[in-house]
Design a protein around this motif. Structure first.
Motif, PDB file in Angstrom:
ATOM      1  N   GLN A  85      50.551  38.755  48.708  1.00 25.99           N
ATOM      2  CA  GLN A  85      50.627  38.208  47.407  1.00 25.99           C
ATOM      3  C   GLN A  85      49.548  37.095  47.281  1.00 25.99           C
ATOM      4  OE1 GLN A  85      54.256  37.176  46.674  1.00 25.99           O
ATOM      5  NE2 GLN A  85      55.093  39.415  45.880  1.00 25.99           N
ATOM      6  N   ARG A  86      49.878  36.202  47.916  1.00 28.02           N
ATOM      7  CA  ARG A  86      48.879  34.969  47.772  1.00 28.02           C
ATOM      8  C   ARG A  86      47.348  35.209  47.934  1.00 28.02           C
ATOM      9  NH1 ARG A  86      50.834  31.706  51.831  1.00 28.02           N
ATOM     10  NH2 ARG A  86      52.687  31.756  50.862  1.00 28.02           N
ATOM     11  N   LEU A  87      46.872  36.105  48.931  1.00 30.82           N
ATOM     12  CA  LEU A  87      45.577  36.248  49.018  1.00 30.82           C
ATOM     13  C   LEU A  87      45.069  37.148  48.105  1.00 30.82           C
ATOM     14  CD1 LEU A  87      43.073  36.215  51.113  1.00 30.82           C
ATOM     15  CD2 LEU A  87      44.023  38.227  52.366  1.00 30.82           C
ATOM     16  N   TRP A  88      45.707  38.139  47.629  1.00 28.58           N
ATOM     17  CA  TRP A  88      45.405  38.854  46.724  1.00 28.58           C
ATOM     18  C   TRP A  88      44.990  38.017  45.196  1.00 28.58           C
ATOM     19  CZ3 TRP A  88      46.834  40.935  41.978  1.00 28.58           C
ATOM     20  CH2 TRP A  88      46.167  41.851  41.055  1.00 28.58           C
ATOM     21  N   LEU A  89      46.147  37.143  45.144  1.00 27.31           N
ATOM     22  CA  LEU A  89      45.952  36.345  43.799  1.00 27.31           C
ATOM     23  C   LEU A  89      44.762  35.538  44.058  1.00 27.31           C
ATOM     24  CD1 LEU A  89      49.565  35.108  43.359  1.00 27.31           C
ATOM     25  CD2 LEU A  89      48.288  36.611  41.570  1.00 27.31           C
ATOM     26  N   HIS A  90      44.439  34.807  45.164  1.00 23.91           N
ATOM     27  CA  HIS A  90      43.360  33.913  45.197  1.00 23.91           C
ATOM     28  C   HIS A  90      42.033  34.688  45.119  1.00 23.91           C
ATOM     29  CE1 HIS A  90      41.776  30.226  46.549  1.00 23.91           C
ATOM     30  NE2 HIS A  90      41.057  30.830  47.624  1.00 23.91           N
ATOM     31  N   LEU A  91      41.965  35.963  45.428  1.00 22.96           N
ATOM     32  CA  LEU A  91      40.484  36.550  45.405  1.00 22.96           C
ATOM     33  C   LEU A  91      40.399  37.069  43.982  1.00 22.96           C
ATOM     34  CD1 LEU A  91      40.901  38.559  48.880  1.00 22.96           C
ATOM     35  CD2 LEU A  91      39.143  36.651  48.009  1.00 22.96           C
ATOM     36  N   ASN A  92      41.357  37.175  43.226  1.00 18.30           N
ATOM     37  CA  ASN A  92      41.257  37.960  41.881  1.00 18.30           C
ATOM     38  C   ASN A  92      41.475  37.208  40.602  1.00 18.30           C
ATOM     39  OD1 ASN A  92      40.646  41.151  42.782  1.00 18.30           O
ATOM     40  ND2 ASN A  92      42.340  40.255  44.344  1.00 18.30           N
ATOM     41  N   PHE A  93      42.076  35.906  41.000  1.00 20.21           N
ATOM     42  CA  PHE A  93      42.182  35.282  39.767  1.00 20.21           C
ATOM     43  C   PHE A  93      42.015  33.826  39.770  1.00 20.21           C
ATOM     44  CE2 PHE A  93      45.165  38.973  39.604  1.00 20.21           C
ATOM     45  CZ  PHE A  93      45.121  39.411  38.304  1.00 20.21           C
TER      46      PHE A  93
END
Length: 322
Positions: A85-93
């Motif tokens: 979750q954290r990696l996806w959030l960091h890369l996309n928002f």
């Protein structure tokens, strides 16, 4: 994991203007805040051979995710799902803009998509879905969207054999703030980012709020100057009191800041500018213990500082009103 440490060190230390120049030279999109751009460059330069799409992230092991999160300079602990979750959030928002206010502007389809990407249950109405996304964001609070302060300040050149105490860190922070010239205007890239942040997604807001935010955005350079003046008078600290002062000055100057949505955006953008300028965010810097906080407040020197701040506030309001 093998990576180019020298490039990563440069990216950790880079300021917005420098990162935008680097992105432009490499034909990489230079849009977004400094942290969004930093993450994009780390992905494109340091981790260019990795598949960091949602599907790619799903296929990574627990340890792989921990290593990648460390390279991005953000929190690396947590369960396997929390790391995904954290990696996806960091890369996309942009963490500054992924707020409850922003979630409230999304329709059910957008929230459903977010729930799917964040591996949350997909059933329920719009309100239920929004609550689930908000729950993930709360759980991940301060874990993504911004690299660690030590990396931003020192890059990768910290010596593990020479540990830095908390008191030494605070002294270094005080020295850094003392050497900052808050009277200097921010780079044009910062002003442009502030302007864009004020009017981001306003199409979903009422016509009166849209009008007010467009008016406020036209004062982006003035907002930057006022933030610098406040920081100079408050010793480089930016907290709730400084945000409130910013709003009071804005109102004194006749800006349309009566609506709460407008005030919230202006306060958030002002805080972003203050941080980029090098402010220490929070009324009492790194103070976190209630007992320490009480000692700080009741001391005679602190009382004197508070009186000086109040006098500065009054004089600043008089100056801005002329």
């Amino acid at each position: 994991m093998i990576y180019d440490a020298s490039s990563l060190d440069i990216l950790y230390r880079g300021r917005l203007v420098e990162l935008r120049e680097m992105a432009e030279s490499m034909k990489i999109s230079k849009s977004g805040s400094v942290e969004v751009l930093r993450a994009r460059l780390i992905h494109s330069i340091v981790l260019k051979d990795l598949d960091l799409s949602w599907d790619g992230i799903q296929g990574m092991s627990h340890n792989e995710l921990g290593g990648i999160l460390k390279i991005f300079g953000i929190k690396s602990s947590g369960s396997h799902r929390e790391r995904r979750q954290r990696l996806w959030l960091h890369l996309n928002f942009d963490s500054r803009r992924m707020t409850i206010e922003r979630l409230a502007e999304m329709d059910r389809d957008e929230l459903h998509e977010l729930c799917m990407r964040l591996e949350a249950p997909l059933t329920g109405n719009r309100t239920v879905l929004m609550g689930r996304v908000a729950g993930v964001l709360t759980n991940q609070l301060n874990g993504w969207g911004r690299i660690k302060r030590s990396l931003r300040r020192n890059g990768l050149k910290l010596s593990v054999s020479d540990p830095v105490t908390k008191a030494q860190e605070n002294s270094e922070d005080d020295l850094e703030i003392a050497n900052i010239d808050f009277d200097m205007d921010s780079p044009i890239a910062v002003i442009e980012d502030a302007h864009d942040s004020l009017i981001l997604g306003i199409d979903t807001l009422g016509p009166d709020i849209q009008r007010d935010l467009r008016i406020i955005s036209s004062y982006a350079s003035e907002i930057d100057r006022i933030v610098g003046t406040i920081l100079r008078g408050c010793g480089g600290i930016w907290g709730e009191g400084q945000r409130e002062l910013m709003l009071r000055i804005s109102k004194r100057r006749g800006w349309p800041v009566n609506d709460e949505a407008v005030r919230t955006r202006l306060a958030r953008v002002s805080t972003d500018i203050a941080e980029i300028r090098g402010a220490r965010i929070g009324e009492f810097g790194r103070m976190s213990s209630n007992s320490l906080l009480r000692e700080q407040v009741i001391s005679e020197s602190s009382a004197q500082r508070i009186r000086q701040k109040m006098e500065f506030t009054d004089s600043l309001l008089r100056e801005m009103g002329t």
